[in-house]
Write an enzyme that holds these catalytic residues in place. Structure first.
Site, PDB file in Angstrom:
ATOM      1  N   ASP A  67       0.866  -1.171   0.000  1.00  0.00           N
ATOM      2  CA  ASP A  67       0.000   0.000   0.000  1.00  0.00           C
ATOM      3  C   ASP A  67       0.905   1.224   0.000  1.00  0.00           C
ATOM      4  OD1 ASP A  67      -1.715   2.114   0.487  1.00  0.00           O
ATOM      5  OD2 ASP A  67      -2.809   1.121   2.107  1.00  0.00           O
ATOM      6  N   ASN A  94       3.861   0.939 -10.911  1.00  0.00           N
ATOM      7  CA  ASN A  94       2.612   1.045 -11.651  1.00  0.00           C
ATOM      8  C   ASN A  94       1.468   1.551 -10.782  1.00  0.00           C
ATOM      9  OD1 ASN A  94       0.577   0.184 -13.865  1.00  0.00           O
ATOM     10  ND2 ASN A  94      -0.067  -0.989 -12.080  1.00  0.00           N
ATOM     11  N   SER A 149       1.756   9.316 -17.668  1.00  0.00           N
ATOM     12  CA  SER A 149       0.550   9.509 -18.471  1.00  0.00           C
ATOM     13  C   SER A 149       0.808  10.478 -19.614  1.00  0.00           C
ATOM     14  CB  SER A 149      -0.575  10.057 -17.583  1.00  0.00           C
ATOM     15  OG  SER A 149      -1.676  10.460 -18.369  1.00  0.00           O
ATOM     16  N   TYR A 182      -4.716  14.823 -11.103  1.00  0.00           N
ATOM     17  CA  TYR A 182      -4.030  13.637 -11.627  1.00  0.00           C
ATOM     18  C   TYR A 182      -2.893  14.016 -12.571  1.00  0.00           C
ATOM     19  CZ  TYR A 182      -3.231   9.439 -14.435  1.00  0.00           C
ATOM     20  OH  TYR A 182      -2.652   8.386 -15.101  1.00  0.00           O
ATOM     21  N   LYS A 186       1.248  13.485 -12.152  1.00  0.00           N
ATOM     22  CA  LYS A 186       2.066  12.709 -13.081  1.00  0.00           C
ATOM     23  C   LYS A 186       3.196  13.559 -13.675  1.00  0.00           C
ATOM     24  CE  LYS A 186       0.229   8.580 -12.933  1.00  0.00           C
ATOM     25  NZ  LYS A 186       0.999   7.390 -12.522  1.00  0.00           N
ATOM     26  N   THR A 217      -8.938   1.163 -18.656  1.00  0.00           N
ATOM     27  CA  THR A 217      -8.768   0.549 -17.342  1.00  0.00           C
ATOM     28  C   THR A 217      -9.754   1.183 -16.373  1.00  0.00           C
ATOM     29  OG1 THR A 217      -7.144   2.152 -16.525  1.00  0.00           O
ATOM     30  CG2 THR A 217      -6.301   0.306 -17.837  1.00  0.00           C
TER      31      THR A 217
END
Length: 265
Positions: A67, A94, A149, A182, A186, A217
């Site tokens: 985690d 990942n 990303s 997000y 990244k 996904t």
């Protein structure tokens, strides 16, 4: 010490991580794949299913509870892998999350979503990497991979051919959804990758960030919606990860690699 190459993949019981496990199982190279997941039960279920799907694979799967928001979990994973395997040949960072939609749904405040985005995608990933460096340095050809990303690139953030870069309609509040927390996290991860490239250069560790493309996904919580928006099969992104693991992009170390070349900063 294990003769197979040891590959540790975080967040590997679903999505791109699981597809990467499947891709590695189809390789003629024998790997010991350490499938990491927050829930050991879910990791065990995923491992059992894919091992049965590729029963003739020379590779084997073992599971690890990990985690990224729990330093104790990271330390326990390190101690377990040290004891059982003695090294890590490839570390694939990942594990990650996209929480912007939770703001619109009322499940998180903006601060909570931003803090969690950075805590998982950057802070936790960096702490895990820092913890596992000693095991990487015991490998003959250590490889360190970060999954980033396509929306993280600053150079292409004004490319209006990409829908996510469109300006929303005039007025406030804005109604169009965004993934600003997000994509910002990244972009931060990309800089972190550059720092690990610098820090481990003299140790011979090959480092990359991989931009796998827009994949169908569960990232963000809705794979079916992603498909409708043109998302690709996750196996396509997994093939790129395997290429990096197996040396096809060794000339591109220290960069963000994607299928068609190098992603600009």
């Amino acid at each position: 010490m294990a003769s197979n190459l040891i590959v540790f993949i975080t967040g590997a019981n679903t999505g791109l991580g699981l597809e990467t496990v499947k891709s590695l199982l189809q390789s003629p190279t024998a790997y010991t794949i350490l499938l990491g997941g927050r829930s050991l039960e879910k990791a065990n279920t995923a491992a059992k299913e894919v091992q049965a799907e590729f029963i003739k694979s020379p590779s084997i799967i073992k599971t690890v509870q990990i985690d990224l928001e729990d330093d104790g979990s990271i330390s326990s994973a390190y101690e377990h892998i040290t004891k059982e395997y003695g090294r890590v040949d490839v570390l694939i960072n990942n594990g990650g999350g996209q929480f912007d939609q939770q703001i619109l749904l009322g499940n998180m405040s903006m601060r909570e979503a931003w803090n969690k985005s950075w805590n998982v995608n950057v802070t936790g990933t960096c702490i895990l990497t820092h913890t596992f460096v000693p095991l990487l340095l015991k490998a003959a050809d250590p490889r360190l991979i970060f999954i980033t990303s396509g929306v993280s690139t600053l150079a292409e953030s004004d490319n209006i051919a990409i829908k996510i870069n469109h300006a929303p309609a005039k007025g406030w509040p804005k109604k169009e959804p965004s993934v600003v927390a997000y994509r910002s996290s990244k972009t931060g991860m990309n800089m972190m990758m550059r720092e690990w490239t610098r820090i481990l250069k003299e140790d011979g560790v090959k480092v990359w960030a991989i931009s796998p493309g827009f994949l169908a996904t569960g990232l963000g919580g809705n794979p079916e919606l992603n498909k409708k928006m043109g998302a690709l099969n996750p196996s396509i992104g997994a093939s790129l990860v395997r290429e990096v693991v197996e040396g096809a992009r060794d000339l591109d170390t220290g960069k963000v690699v994607r299928r068609d070349g190098i992603q600009p900063w």
